[in-house]
Write an enzyme that holds these catalytic residues in place. Structure first.
Site, short mmCIF file in Angstrom:
data_model
loop_
_atom_site.label_atom_id
_atom_site.label_comp_id
_atom_site.label_asym_id
_atom_site.label_seq_id
_atom_site.Cartn_x
_atom_site.Cartn_y
_atom_site.Cartn_z
N HIS A 196 0.83 -1.20 0.00
CA HIS A 196 0.00 0.00 0.00
C HIS A 196 0.87 1.26 0.00
O HIS A 196 2.02 1.25 0.46
CB HIS A 196 -0.94 0.00 1.19
CG HIS A 196 -2.00 -1.06 1.09
ND1 HIS A 196 -3.02 -1.18 2.02
CD2 HIS A 196 -2.21 -2.04 0.18
CE1 HIS A 196 -3.80 -2.19 1.68
NE2 HIS A 196 -3.33 -2.73 0.57
N GLU A 225 0.74 3.96 1.76
CA GLU A 225 1.16 4.42 3.08
C GLU A 225 2.40 3.68 3.57
O GLU A 225 3.33 4.28 4.11
CB GLU A 225 0.02 4.25 4.09
CG GLU A 225 -1.24 5.05 3.77
CD GLU A 225 -2.24 4.25 2.95
OE1 GLU A 225 -3.43 4.54 3.06
OE2 GLU A 225 -1.81 3.34 2.20
N CYS A 283 -6.00 1.29 5.54
CA CYS A 283 -6.53 0.02 6.01
C CYS A 283 -5.99 -0.25 7.42
O CYS A 283 -5.16 0.52 7.93
CB CYS A 283 -6.12 -1.11 5.06
SG CYS A 283 -4.35 -1.48 5.08
N CYS A 324 -2.07 -0.66 7.54
CA CYS A 324 -1.38 0.62 7.40
C CYS A 324 -1.62 1.50 8.62
O CYS A 324 -0.72 2.24 9.04
CB CYS A 324 -1.84 1.33 6.12
SG CYS A 324 -1.26 0.55 4.60
#
Length: 333
Positions: free
Chosen positions: A247, A249, A273, A276
């Site tokens: 992801h 992040e 999410c 993260c």
């Protein structure tokens, strides 16, 4: 100072929009088709109509800048040569107006009477003003493509005024974005580097208004990109545990490290999410700003709040907090 230019197709409501902004928001109107311009700028001094219109635009801008404490509406902008003059100023925004042909034809007849050959004659003028032709030194189509905001005037006057209110034209963020808007737009830009087949996400990690790192989602280093078949899950269109994409992040946090990230703000296109979110908390991030409202997870949001992390929604475009009950402007076309 805010300078709003208005361009638009024939009889789409440019004058109505200008008058509304004048009445409701106190803009000063500068009409580029006012015959008084020719008193100081003789038409015969110019070889082409385009150069003549550009000279008028230059003079209009000079007049505007003589009192930069006011807000101005400049219309109608019909040529790229005119637009280029005003684009030199950072505090300029161009609004484009369009409307269905039937509505524009009715507006034209109401104001000017029926044209020669009626609808066929109107279509002839409309094509020439959009794309340019001998005797019609206009290229409105090019100007519309350059507009910062486009309004579809396809309903009642009240609906047109509602759209104009939603523009929030005096919001300085249109011409000079706040730090949050600036960084969230950079996060959106970062997302365009993503190769993920499921969705694109991006983020920017900021410390004291300086960018520490950026990230976008995709497969790990030295593996095939997702759009090259690197992630079977994404290529199946599934968001499953066997997805190998990282992801945005996580990519930004890994790039920065905890020492640089601690105390910073992370700007994300999508709400983080759970995985993260845990890494964000562990990195010492104190503020999370996201742009896609539909990605919000209230459970994870509460996790942030309980940990003392601020959460804010910031769309990349300006969204006005309008009051539907606001008085409408005069309805003269």
């Amino acid at each position: 100072m805010v300078i709003v230019g208005i361009t638009g197709t024939l009889s789409a409501g440019k004058e109505t929009a200008a008058q509304y902004l004048q009445v409701v928001h106190g803009f000063h109107i500068v009409n580029l088709e006012n015959k008084k311009w020719e008193e100081n700028i003789p038409r015969d001094d110019f070889e082409t109509e385009e150069s003549f219109r550009a000279a008028i635009a230059t003079q209009a801008l000079k007049m505007i800048m003589s009192d930069w404490t006011q807000h101005y509406i400049v219309y109608p902008i019909t040529l790229p040569e005119e637009l280029l003059i005003f684009r030199k100023r950072s505090y300029f925004m161009l609004i484009g107006l369009d409307a269905p042909i039937r509505s524009r034809y009715a507006n034209y007849c109401k104001k000017h009477g029926k044209p020669k050959n009626q609808l066929q004659g109107f279509l002839h003028m409309d094509d020439h003003t959009k794309f340019g032709h001998d005797g019609y030194p206009c290229r409105i189509h090019e100007c519309l493509l350059s507009a910062d905001r486009i309004i579809q005037n396809k309903g009642t006057l009240e609906e047109l005024y509602l759209q104009l209110r939603m523009l929030d034209s005096l919001n300085i963020e249109h011409v000079r974005p706040s730090w949050d808007t600036y960084f969230i737009r950079l996060a959106e830009m970062a997302s365009t580097r993503s190769s993920c087949m499921n969705y694109r996400s991006g983020c920017v990690l900021v410390q004291n208004k300086s960018i520490i790192s950026t990230g976008y989602n995709g497969t790990p280093t030295n593996t095939l990109n997702c759009n090259e078949g690197g992630c079977d899950a994404c290529n199946r269109g599934e968001d499953t545990e066997d997805c190998i994409c990282i992801h945005s992040e996580m990519n930004a946090l890994l790039e920065a490290g905890r020492q640089k990230a601690s105390g910073g703000t992370i700007y994300c296109t999508h709400f983080p999410c759970l995985g993260c979110a845990k890494s964000i908390l562990q990195s010492g991030i104190v503020r999370v700003v996201y742009s896609r409202i539909d990605s919000l997870n209230s459970t994870i949001e509460q996790l942030f709040i309980n940990a003392g992390v601020q959460v804010a929604w910031k769309p990349p475009a300006i969204v006005a907090d309008i009051q539907i009950s606001e008085n409408l402007a005069p309805t003269n076309d």
